[in-house]
Design a protein around this motif. Structure first.
Motif, PDB file in Angstrom:
ATOM      1  N   UNK A  39       0.845  -1.188   0.000  1.00 15.01           N
ATOM      2  CA  UNK A  39       0.000   0.000   0.000  1.00 15.01           C
ATOM      3  C   UNK A  39       0.888   1.249   0.000  1.00 15.01           C
ATOM      4  N   UNK A  40       0.588   2.151  -0.918  1.00 12.01           N
ATOM      5  CA  UNK A  40       1.360   3.387  -1.033  1.00 12.01           C
ATOM      6  C   UNK A  40       0.526   4.553  -0.540  1.00 12.01           C
ATOM      7  N   UNK A  41       1.112   5.354   0.312  1.00 16.72           N
ATOM      8  CA  UNK A  41       0.438   6.530   0.843  1.00 16.72           C
ATOM      9  C   UNK A  41       0.700   7.705  -0.094  1.00 16.72           C
ATOM     10  N   UNK A  42      -0.315   8.114  -0.837  1.00 14.62           N
ATOM     11  CA  UNK A  42      -0.143   9.199  -1.809  1.00 14.62           C
ATOM     12  C   UNK A  42       0.100  10.551  -1.144  1.00 14.62           C
ATOM     13  N   UNK A  87      14.926   6.095 -12.222  1.00 10.81           N
ATOM     14  CA  UNK A  87      13.561   5.674 -11.907  1.00 10.81           C
ATOM     15  C   UNK A  87      12.617   6.017 -13.057  1.00 10.81           C
ATOM     16  N   UNK A  88      12.767   7.220 -13.593  1.00 11.70           N
ATOM     17  CA  UNK A  88      11.949   7.619 -14.752  1.00 11.70           C
ATOM     18  C   UNK A  88      12.229   6.705 -15.939  1.00 11.70           C
ATOM     19  N   UNK A 118       5.113  16.010  -2.349  1.00 12.09           N
ATOM     20  CA  UNK A 118       4.505  14.751  -1.929  1.00 12.09           C
ATOM     21  C   UNK A 118       4.336  13.807  -3.122  1.00 12.09           C
ATOM     22  N   UNK A 119       3.967  12.577  -2.822  1.00  2.30           N
ATOM     23  CA  UNK A 119       3.808  11.543  -3.849  1.00  2.30           C
ATOM     24  C   UNK A 119       2.763  11.956  -4.878  1.00  2.30           C
ATOM     25  N   UNK A 120       1.663  12.493  -4.397  1.00  2.00           N
ATOM     26  CA  UNK A 120       0.559  12.863  -5.288  1.00  2.00           C
ATOM     27  C   UNK A 120       0.977  13.908  -6.312  1.00  2.00           C
ATOM     28  N   UNK A 121       1.778  14.880  -5.889  1.00  2.03           N
ATOM     29  CA  UNK A 121       2.232  15.935  -6.793  1.00  2.03           C
ATOM     30  C   UNK A 121       3.116  15.358  -7.904  1.00  2.03           C
ATOM     31  N   UNK A 122       4.022  14.464  -7.516  1.00  2.65           N
ATOM     32  CA  UNK A 122       4.908  13.844  -8.515  1.00  2.65           C
ATOM     33  C   UNK A 122       4.097  13.019  -9.499  1.00  2.65           C
ATOM     34  N   UNK A 124       3.614   4.209  -8.240  1.00  2.76           N
ATOM     35  CA  UNK A 124       4.821   3.501  -7.788  1.00  2.76           C
ATOM     36  C   UNK A 124       6.063   4.330  -8.083  1.00  2.76           C
ATOM     37  N   UNK A 125       6.122   4.915  -9.290  1.00  2.38           N
ATOM     38  CA  UNK A 125       7.272   5.744  -9.672  1.00  2.38           C
ATOM     39  C   UNK A 125       7.399   6.934  -8.728  1.00  2.38           C
ATOM     40  N   UNK A 126       6.281   7.590  -8.447  1.00  4.79           N
ATOM     41  CA  UNK A 126       6.304   8.760  -7.559  1.00  4.79           C
ATOM     42  C   UNK A 126       6.766   8.383  -6.155  1.00  4.79           C
ATOM     43  N   UNK A 127       6.282   7.247  -5.665  1.00  2.15           N
ATOM     44  CA  UNK A 127       6.670   6.774  -4.331  1.00  2.15           C
ATOM     45  C   UNK A 127       8.163   6.457  -4.273  1.00  2.15           C
ATOM     46  N   UNK A 128       8.678   5.851  -5.337  1.00  4.89           N
ATOM     47  CA  UNK A 128      10.111   5.522  -5.375  1.00  4.89           C
ATOM     48  C   UNK A 128      10.982   6.773  -5.363  1.00  4.89           C
ATOM     49  N   UNK A 129      10.499   7.820  -6.018  1.00  7.84           N
ATOM     50  CA  UNK A 129      11.267   9.075  -6.055  1.00  7.84           C
ATOM     51  C   UNK A 129      11.348   9.695  -4.664  1.00  7.84           C
TER      52      UNK A 129
END
Length: 212
Positions: free
Chosen positions: A3-6, A37-38, A78-82, A105-110
């Motif tokens: 589970x990823x927290x956006x 990552x990108x 934050x993750x959501x912005x990315x 997933x990409x945003x969370x990894x960043x």
């Protein structure tokens, strides 16, 4: 998938105007990590490989990396912005609407790689780069491993076709240089027969192209 927290975010330290790292090594590794990552994003990789963004598809992928890094000029990311940023870029530049969770997933990894670089832990960045290098070598090997199968009914056809293709190819397309019409049309002088003097001795001629 975990589970990823956006809403997960990173925030600049007190007194800092942005999330950019003050130490050059930290910033360089973070930029490399974001780029890797990108580059690992399959949806984007497919779009670039098929040139859905036109001839500048590869440059557009690098631009996506750049706009993600620009987000860290602010004090909070934050993750959501990315995720929103890269999804919009995919629509605008590649006309692709990514509907799976890969962008999340990409945003969370960043965000996570930022924290690693904050702690000056660059192991994951180096691993990502090593994987990318291996992938590039494998692609190059596949592109070079091209074989021409002979036609069993006409075994010489492949060679003949290759010769014809080489004859038809314009030199400017191979070398990138303009065609020199004088050289192309002039060619090499036809060989002359032996020259014999009045006493019956053959004169030795200089070899090479006759100049006017």
């Amino acid at each position: 998938m975990a589970v990823i927290d956006s809403t997960d975010y990173v925030e600049a330290q007190e007194g800092s105007k942005s999330l950019k790292f003050p130490i050059e090594k930290q910033q360089a590794n973070f930029e490399l990590g974001v780029s890797m990552i990108i580059y690992s994003w399959e949806a984007l990789d497919i779009a670039v490989a098929n040139q859905w963004g036109g001839a500048q598809s590869e440059a557009k992928r690098d631009w996506i990396t750049a706009i993600v890094l620009d987000l860290f000029d602010e004090k909070i990311v934050d993750v959501e912005l990315i995720e929103e940023t890269i999804l919009n870029a995919m629509i605008d530049e590649f006309d692709v609407n990514v509907e799976d969770d890969s962008s999340l997933i990409i945003a969370d990894r960043i965000i996570k790689i930022y924290r690693k670089c904050f702690d000056q832990d660059y192991k994951e960045v180096h691993e990502l780069y090593s994987k990318w290098e291996i992938k590039q070598k494998e692609r190059s090997a596949r592109n070079l491993n091209i074989t021409i199968n002979e036609d069993p009914l006409n075994p010489d056809s492949s060679d003949d076709d290759d010769d014809d293709d080489e004859d038809d190819e314009e030199p400017s397309k191979i070398t990138g240089e303009p065609i020199d019409e004088d050289v192309e049309m002039g060619g090499v002088d036809e060989p002359q027969g032996p020259i014999v003097d009045d006493d019956g001795f053959e004169l030795v001629q200089k070899k090479g192209k006759k100049r006017n």
